[in-house]
Design an enzyme around this catalytic site. Structure first.
Site, short mmCIF file in Angstrom:
data_model
loop_
_atom_site.label_atom_id
_atom_site.label_comp_id
_atom_site.label_asym_id
_atom_site.label_seq_id
_atom_site.Cartn_x
_atom_site.Cartn_y
_atom_site.Cartn_z
N SER A 93 38.63 39.13 40.57
CA SER A 93 39.20 40.17 39.72
C SER A 93 38.51 40.62 38.40
CB SER A 93 40.92 39.96 39.58
OG SER A 93 41.61 40.95 39.32
N ASP A 134 43.34 44.85 49.71
CA ASP A 134 43.07 44.79 48.14
C ASP A 134 43.14 46.35 47.55
OD1 ASP A 134 43.29 44.08 45.56
OD2 ASP A 134 41.45 43.26 45.68
N HIS A 152 43.63 40.41 47.75
CA HIS A 152 42.90 40.24 46.52
C HIS A 152 42.35 38.76 46.38
CE1 HIS A 152 41.83 41.65 42.50
NE2 HIS A 152 42.69 40.68 42.00
#
Length: 389
Positions: free
Chosen positions: A69, A332, A357
């Site tokens: 991320s 994601d 994710h």
């Protein structure tokens, strides 16, 4: 450890440094948050890497940066900006391209819901549109308060109140899609059993009533799953929490991250696209929060300038570096701002169909998709090759 000093402008960085101890005990007031930036984070990483290498006798070792991320972006940028300190990087689910308006996030949510059930995003859209219409009539507020188990009677005084409430409910779907079927359960995370399949099952259950009723049922399901008695959906209360500058504030992490969106990245997941299933929280709603929470000088134009600078500094999609691999999952929503196709042999992408994710960063398990297992193996082989270079 040092920090870079800024005069408060997004454009004018000063090269002098001051000891972190000088302000380390201060709160999260906006004047202190000016030191919170990806550039400073990278400088801290570089200092940490240098000191630890010296202390541990690892100055001649090859270091690899891992992140997922935003930390995935930092991992890529660490390799980009400090190539003498980090030999390679694994930048998982990394949004490397900054953008003010990011409605593509919700477009991916729609596609991910549709992959489970073609009717699912259509039912969500119908429910969201119905709710938006009811929010225009104060006579419906009592019923809405009850339907969604709100913590206090719904109050709609401004467009921000409406947008915050609608975004809060959409967040049930956004969060589930983003983390669908991940393996966070190993670290004690609650709610991993709520998947896209579960939410679309509720939205398809005609016995619960019309799509609006099913939408409310999803909200109640999420409250029950997370052992919450009621849904906090007040923009006024949100501002109160986000303006709390104490490190012990429940919203301390949110205050820090939203500040970076206001000063570096944007990433605003708006409903400004016809190809997504939600209603009522357009870009101006997101931008106004920056001024409401931190400083009125944070406006759409200053955020846009900051985003341009971020992409100029790091390169965005056109990052120019070597030995960085970019894993992303097709479910994601963040993959829309990531590298999903090979830039070249030194900047390969690993696009994993059916995963969400940071899926490749979790411990493996028997129910992992074959393509997820193959992706992990591919990253491992790449690192083996790069560490020999």
């Amino acid at each position: 450890m040092v920090v870079r000093k800024s005069n408060g402008s997004l454009k004018d960085w000063i090269t002098s440094t001051v000891p972190i101890q000088e302000f380390g005990n201060r709160d999260m007031s906006t004047s202190n948050l000016r030191y919170l930036s990806s550039r400073q984070a990278l400088a801290d990483l570089a200092h940490f890497r240098t000191v630890m290498a010296e202390e541990r006798g690892l100055t001649n070792s090859k270091w690899v940066a891992f992140g997922g991320s935003y930390p995935g972006s930092l991992a890529a940028w660490f390799r980009l900006k400090y190539p003498q300190l980090v030999h390679a990087a694994v930048a998982t689910s990394a949004p490397v391209h900054a953008v003010v308006n990011f409605p593509e996030y919700l477009e991916v949510v729609r596609r991910s819901l549709a992959a489970e059930n073609l009717d699912c995003p259509l039912l969500v859209k119908k429910a969201s549109d119905t709710l938006l219409e009811r929010l225009k009539d104060p006579k419906t507020f009592d019923n809405i308060t009850k339907d969604f188990s709100l913590c206090e009677k719904l109050q709609i005084q401004t467009d921000m109140d409406t947008a915050y409430f609608l975004e809060t409910l959409a967040g049930n779907f956004m969060d589930v899609v983003q983390y669908n079927q991940d393996n966070r359960e190993f670290e004690g995370v609650v709610g991993t059993n709520i998947t896209i399949k579960v939410l679309c099952g509720v939205m398809s259950d005609a016995s619960l009533g019309d799509p609006y009723d099913r939408y409310a049922a999803v909200a109640r399901l999420m409250l029950k799953t997370f052992s919450q008695k009621c849904l906090e959906a007040s923009y006024t209360n949100y501002l109160r929490d986000m303006r709390n500058t104490s490190w012990s504030s429940p919203a301390s992490g949110g205050r820090q991250w939203v500040y970076q969106t206001c000063t570096e990245f944007g990433f605003y997941q708006s409903t400004d696209s016809p190809n997504q299933p939600f209603s009522g929280f357009p870009l101006p709603y997101h931008v106004k929060q920056c001024g409401d929470i931190y400083d009125p000088s944070l406006t759409g134009s200053t955020i846009a300038d900051a985003v341009v600078q971020t992409n100029e500094y790091y390169g965005g999609y056109n990052i120019c570096a070597t030995r960085i691999v970019f894993p992303n999952g097709s479910i994601d929503p963040w993959h829309a701002l990531g590298i999903t196709k090979d830039i070249n042999d030194e900047l390969p992408a690993v696009f994993i169909q059916g995963t969400a994710h940071c899926a490749n960063m979790y411990p493996s398990r028997n129910q992992d998709l074959p393509q997820l297992t193959m992706a992990r193996d591919h990253v491992y082989l790449l690192l083996q090759k790069w560490l020999k270079q």
